[in-house]
Design an enzyme around this catalytic site. Structure first.
Site, mmCIF file in Angstrom:
data_model
loop_
_atom_site.group_PDB
_atom_site.id
_atom_site.type_symbol
_atom_site.label_atom_id
_atom_site.label_comp_id
_atom_site.label_asym_id
_atom_site.label_seq_id
_atom_site.Cartn_x
_atom_site.Cartn_y
_atom_site.Cartn_z
ATOM 1 N N PRO A 10 0.795 -1.227 0.000
ATOM 2 C CA PRO A 10 0.000 0.000 0.000
ATOM 3 C C PRO A 10 0.826 1.275 0.000
ATOM 4 O O PRO A 10 1.849 1.363 0.664
ATOM 5 C CB PRO A 10 -0.842 -0.119 1.274
ATOM 6 C CG PRO A 10 -0.137 -1.078 2.138
ATOM 7 C CD PRO A 10 0.571 -2.024 1.216
ATOM 8 N N ASN A 11 0.342 2.211 -0.776
ATOM 9 C CA ASN A 11 0.857 3.575 -0.891
ATOM 10 C C ASN A 11 2.185 3.678 -1.624
ATOM 11 O O ASN A 11 2.654 4.782 -1.868
ATOM 12 C CB ASN A 11 0.948 4.257 0.482
ATOM 13 C CG ASN A 11 -0.400 4.297 1.160
ATOM 14 O OD1 ASN A 11 -1.382 4.709 0.561
ATOM 15 N ND2 ASN A 11 -0.460 3.827 2.396
ATOM 16 N N ARG A 18 4.935 10.984 -2.580
ATOM 17 C CA ARG A 18 4.639 10.853 -1.152
ATOM 18 C C ARG A 18 5.899 11.072 -0.318
ATOM 19 O O ARG A 18 6.899 10.390 -0.498
ATOM 20 C CB ARG A 18 4.101 9.441 -0.889
ATOM 21 C CG ARG A 18 3.933 9.105 0.553
ATOM 22 C CD ARG A 18 3.607 7.631 0.742
ATOM 23 N NE ARG A 18 3.524 7.327 2.153
ATOM 24 C CZ ARG A 18 3.748 6.142 2.660
ATOM 25 N NH1 ARG A 18 4.054 5.131 1.888
ATOM 26 N NH2 ARG A 18 3.654 5.957 3.962
ATOM 27 N N TYR A 23 11.057 9.041 1.233
ATOM 28 C CA TYR A 23 11.038 8.042 0.169
ATOM 29 C C TYR A 23 11.726 8.483 -1.129
ATOM 30 O O TYR A 23 11.809 7.703 -2.070
ATOM 31 C CB TYR A 23 9.584 7.653 -0.138
ATOM 32 C CG TYR A 23 8.894 7.042 1.059
ATOM 33 C CD1 TYR A 23 9.197 5.754 1.477
ATOM 34 C CD2 TYR A 23 7.952 7.756 1.779
ATOM 35 C CE1 TYR A 23 8.586 5.189 2.573
ATOM 36 C CE2 TYR A 23 7.322 7.204 2.888
ATOM 37 C CZ TYR A 23 7.646 5.921 3.281
ATOM 38 O OH TYR A 23 7.036 5.368 4.379
ATOM 39 N N ASN A 72 8.060 -5.478 -0.384
ATOM 40 C CA ASN A 72 7.892 -4.318 0.483
ATOM 41 C C ASN A 72 6.394 -4.238 0.731
ATOM 42 O O ASN A 72 5.645 -3.691 -0.076
ATOM 43 C CB ASN A 72 8.419 -3.043 -0.176
ATOM 44 C CG ASN A 72 8.325 -1.844 0.747
ATOM 45 O OD1 ASN A 72 7.602 -1.866 1.729
ATOM 46 N ND2 ASN A 72 9.065 -0.799 0.428
ATOM 47 N N ALA A 75 2.778 -0.757 5.038
ATOM 48 C CA ALA A 75 2.163 -0.809 6.364
ATOM 49 C C ALA A 75 1.649 -2.204 6.722
ATOM 50 O O ALA A 75 1.546 -2.541 7.901
ATOM 51 C CB ALA A 75 1.036 0.208 6.457
ATOM 52 N N GLU A 96 12.389 -9.387 2.553
ATOM 53 C CA GLU A 96 11.605 -8.227 2.983
ATOM 54 C C GLU A 96 12.463 -6.976 2.810
ATOM 55 O O GLU A 96 13.613 -6.954 3.247
ATOM 56 C CB GLU A 96 11.216 -8.384 4.447
ATOM 57 C CG GLU A 96 10.509 -7.198 5.045
ATOM 58 C CD GLU A 96 10.237 -7.350 6.540
ATOM 59 O OE1 GLU A 96 9.812 -6.339 7.135
ATOM 60 O OE2 GLU A 96 10.446 -8.439 7.103
ATOM 61 N N HIS A 98 12.499 -2.509 2.904
ATOM 62 C CA HIS A 98 11.874 -1.232 3.251
ATOM 63 C C HIS A 98 12.811 -0.122 2.805
ATOM 64 O O HIS A 98 14.029 -0.242 2.946
ATOM 65 C CB HIS A 98 11.598 -1.126 4.754
ATOM 66 C CG HIS A 98 10.628 -2.153 5.221
ATOM 67 N ND1 HIS A 98 9.277 -2.057 4.996
ATOM 68 C CD2 HIS A 98 10.833 -3.329 5.860
ATOM 69 C CE1 HIS A 98 8.678 -3.127 5.494
ATOM 70 N NE2 HIS A 98 9.594 -3.922 6.012
ATOM 71 N N ARG A 105 11.652 4.953 13.057
ATOM 72 C CA ARG A 105 10.356 5.614 12.919
ATOM 73 C C ARG A 105 9.457 5.254 14.093
ATOM 74 O O ARG A 105 9.925 4.813 15.133
ATOM 75 C CB ARG A 105 9.750 5.231 11.564
ATOM 76 C CG ARG A 105 10.669 5.683 10.407
ATOM 77 C CD ARG A 105 10.131 5.385 9.062
ATOM 78 N NE ARG A 105 8.907 6.148 8.826
ATOM 79 C CZ ARG A 105 8.060 5.886 7.857
ATOM 80 N NH1 ARG A 105 8.286 4.880 7.015
ATOM 81 N NH2 ARG A 105 6.974 6.614 7.679
#
Length: 139
Positions: A10-11, A18, A23, A72, A75, A96, A98, A105
């Protein structure tokens, strides 16, 4: 030739727009062109969805025929037991990734339902995280 797929959650379709301070300003589609040019000996597919069930379906679809998945989950990393279970249920290894250092964070981002079932985890290197994941499959 290795057959890999990058699956973004998502996103991540908003990369380049964004929160560029976190990012970056590059779209994923532009970065994907760079990756394909750099790794000409690897077949790289790409899939992005904002929907948890669609990500699970994609993992099921590729999880017995590809050489690797670079995931990735955005969320969903921190919330989706279903995606974690899907990774556990397939044969294809998953790395995985990111873009940001999730441990730098919010505290809810410190938990991953992906990591326990992943071949490895790469985070905090910006878009380079994807390249490092590809290298983990080809080296």
């Amino acid at each position: 030739m290795k057959k890999l797929i990058i699956v973004n959650g998502p996103n991540l379709n908003l990369l380049g727009k964004r929160e560029p301070e976190i990012y970056g300003s590059l779209t994923f589609e532009d970065y994907l062109k760079e990756l394909k040019a750099k790794f000409t000996n690897v077949e790289i597919s790409y899939y992005q969805s904002n929907v948890e069930g669609e990500i699970i379906n994609k993992l099921h679809e590729v999880g017995f025929s590809y050489d690797g998945v670079i995931l990735n989950a955005g969320a969903y990393t921190h919330t989706s037991i279903g995606i974690g279970d899907a990774i556990k249920g397939i044969e294809t290894p998953v790395v995985e990734v990111h873009i940001s250092n999730t441990f730098g964070r919010e505290s809810f981002r410190h938990q991953s339902y992906i990591s326990p079932n992943a071949k490895g985890v790469i985070l905090g290197f910006g878009m380079l995280s994807y390249e490092l994941a590809i290298k983990s499959f080809v080296n």
